[in-house]
Write an enzyme that holds these catalytic residues in place. Sequence first.
Site, PDB file in Angstrom:
ATOM      1  N   SER A 289      36.225  48.422  34.497  1.00 48.04           N
ATOM      2  CA  SER A 289      35.296  47.377  34.925  1.00 48.04           C
ATOM      3  C   SER A 289      34.929  47.594  36.387  1.00 48.04           C
ATOM      4  O   SER A 289      35.591  48.345  37.103  1.00 48.04           O
ATOM      5  CB  SER A 289      35.941  45.992  34.772  1.00 48.04           C
ATOM      6  OG  SER A 289      36.859  45.743  35.830  1.00 48.04           O
ATOM      7  N   ASP A 290      33.882  46.933  36.847  1.00 48.81           N
ATOM      8  CA  ASP A 290      33.624  46.886  38.279  1.00 48.81           C
ATOM      9  C   ASP A 290      34.528  45.816  38.889  1.00 48.81           C
ATOM     10  O   ASP A 290      35.258  45.119  38.185  1.00 48.81           O
ATOM     11  CB  ASP A 290      32.143  46.590  38.543  1.00 48.81           C
ATOM     12  CG  ASP A 290      31.665  47.136  39.886  1.00 48.81           C
ATOM     13  OD1 ASP A 290      32.507  47.317  40.796  1.00 48.81           O
ATOM     14  OD2 ASP A 290      30.465  47.384  40.031  1.00 48.81           O
ATOM     15  N   TYR A 291      34.476  45.692  40.191  1.00 45.50           N
ATOM     16  CA  TYR A 291      35.378  44.820  40.951  1.00 45.50           C
ATOM     17  C   TYR A 291      35.276  43.376  40.450  1.00 45.50           C
ATOM     18  O   TYR A 291      34.237  42.745  40.575  1.00 45.50           O
ATOM     19  CB  TYR A 291      34.992  44.895  42.425  1.00 45.50           C
ATOM     20  CG  TYR A 291      36.044  44.506  43.421  1.00 45.50           C
ATOM     21  CD1 TYR A 291      36.717  45.474  44.166  1.00 45.50           C
ATOM     22  CD2 TYR A 291      36.368  43.181  43.648  1.00 45.50           C
ATOM     23  CE1 TYR A 291      37.666  45.133  45.113  1.00 45.50           C
ATOM     24  CE2 TYR A 291      37.328  42.824  44.585  1.00 45.50           C
ATOM     25  CZ  TYR A 291      37.963  43.800  45.320  1.00 45.50           C
ATOM     26  OH  TYR A 291      38.911  43.448  46.260  1.00 45.50           O
TER      27      TYR A 291
END
Length: 764
Positions: A289-291
């Site tokens: 996932s992204d942050y």
Amino acid sequence: MKRINSLLLLTALLTGGSAIGQQKAAVSKDPKMDAFVNELMSRMTIEEKIGQLNLPAVGFDVTGPILSEGVDEKIDQGLVGGVFNTFTPQAVRKLQQRAVTNSRLKIPLLFGYDIVHGHKTIFPIPLALSTSWDMDLIEKSARIAAREASADGLNWTFSPMVDISRDPRWGRMSEGSGEDPYLGGLIGAAMVKGYQTNSLANRDAILACVKHFALYGAAEAGRDYNTTDMSPIRMYNEYLPPYKAAIDAGAETVMVSFNDINGVPATANHWLLTDLLRNQWGFKGFVVSDYTGVSELVAHGLGDLQTVSARSVSAGTDMDMVSEGFLKTLKKSLDEKKIGIDVIDLACRRILEMKYRMGLFADPFKYVDEKRAETEILSAANRNDARKIAAASMVLLKNENQLLPLRKNAKIALIGPLADNQRDMIGNWSAAGDWKKAVSVMTGLKNMAPDLKIVYAKGANLVDDPHILKQINANGAEIHADSKSPDELILDAVKAAKEAEIAVVVLGESAIMGGEATSRTNLDLLPNQQKLLKALKETGKPIVLVLMNSRPLTLTWEDENIPAILETWFAGTEAGNAIADVLMGNYNPAGKLTATFPRNMGQIPLYYNHKSTGRPYNGVSNEKFVSRYIDSSNDPLYPFGYGLSYTTYSISPVKLNRTDLQKGRNLEAAVEVKNTGKYDGHEVVQLYIQDIYGSVTRPVKELKGFQKIFLKKGESKKVIFKIDEEMLRFYNSELKHVAEPGDFNVFIGSNSRDVSQATFKLSN
């Protein structure tokens, strides 16, 4: 009926229907690895398996609103699969030692970081790299970045970013390669090869991570994190190709985008991550996932943290960056039978297999070598390469009366808030880069031409607007108002210009005005900089405008009033030296734009490979009922592929060796290119094709090839492009990749506007 069924199936896929194309473990071709991972997983608890899916942030740099807590203890308990934001051999050794000493199963960690355009030796921002149109140089920049990063304890970069963007309001345009899917795919593939080398077993290979999957560059209103909505046909033809090209080049990891796609956020989109990425494209690596991308699904409206975590891992997101939604809720979802153990096992296996293939089980400290760090990082050779790559990325937008290059004994007024500035040279997303190591324009000119007489004046603060200043200073811009008033700064600049033969004015954005979370609604030079430039024009002295910016700007006044304009973007550690190389003629600029420069904000989004309409405007007449503006030209200020040189080139009309292309064969399109000027130089000869009639509407032209050639003054060279059926393929309304028989235009020229054309036919 067959067509209706296929469209129903497509609709189900695009809505993220989890009943279609369930995740299945890929069949491995490495029995030894399979045996190792099987045995290890047989000893793992559910909590330890889920722990491998957890990627907390620890260290020197924070790229989001949360910094993970209690990481040491979680490492001891086997609840961490990798760490984000920690580097240096000493810091990595400390955390890796905990993992392989204190945890029950001694599983080593991955160490990831945003190595976007260099690690410590910073190269031009990615948008600038793309304007070099030089795949060898781009691959070299990634190779140097990987060597430095791997010597600094890292083994995973969150790059390349291959999002297609046609909206310069979006700050992250700086992080990608512009508007074209063909060129973007070549660049993504080159960077993957540079990062990963030919084998993950190499000590200087790091994992590439293709991002942001998918369609992130098409966020509505050019506003970061915003929704994306587009037709499947546009998705497949215009936005997805660069991701696939990077994956086909061997990218081992993929990062999910923040946006939704057809109503389902990418992080939980089963169609995107399983049906498309894995089942259609054959991706075998793991997805991160992204942050805080998982926990942000709550704000998207998909459910509470437990619900969105279960949905994300089931969709195909294998690793949760920072949110810890997986760590906190997947066991509960398993107990409540909301997910099966097979989902957790599959995600865990993908991550363990990657660690095995990287050799981390054999040597957890493979990337911990202080001697390598001393010799690899910021070496003289790396800086020299960075200087060459930076020069190759600069685009000459205007050069009236051959004002450039400068004479080496000229007296110049060097003016502007970016003229003697180190802080902004390395641009946004420079991560581990140290701006104090960067070369300013002032220093670069002195290095290049010691006899050059320089009169310096700041002329203006970089940013005066209190609203922008408050925002960017809160994020590290460190801009402070000069002790002199704005009017006094301009008076100093005017005085300097009057004392000199020529004014070199260095203006643009702060580095922190580009990158993530830096969307803008006005792309003019800031008002205080415009005021300075207009005051300098009144002196009557010739002006060279040197631009530093993260995206295309609206420069209509500047183009009409300033005789020479050089786009340098943010050129990195060696920025000043490279800019001096170009200004003084040591390097003949050859960069070509990869993103269209609009005349004004109202034209955005503006891109070369648009479609025609039923009422196209010819650009000349005053007819009312056509697709045009009443207050502006439709045409861009500077088109895609545009860039001047200190020399001039002529390109002959296109000649075809045949006008009938048969399937299984190719035809040749050729031009004669001649250097008609006074300098040796590079020219980028560009090939575009138009499918004149199709079963669906097609772009007015599409880049399908280019050659960057070097010609000495007076030299000529024949440039030949081979065109085959594969180059003519596109996705039709049923998403079949086809080449349809019919008529085609082929265009060859120095940019997307200035071309000659010929016509051929594709036969059945």
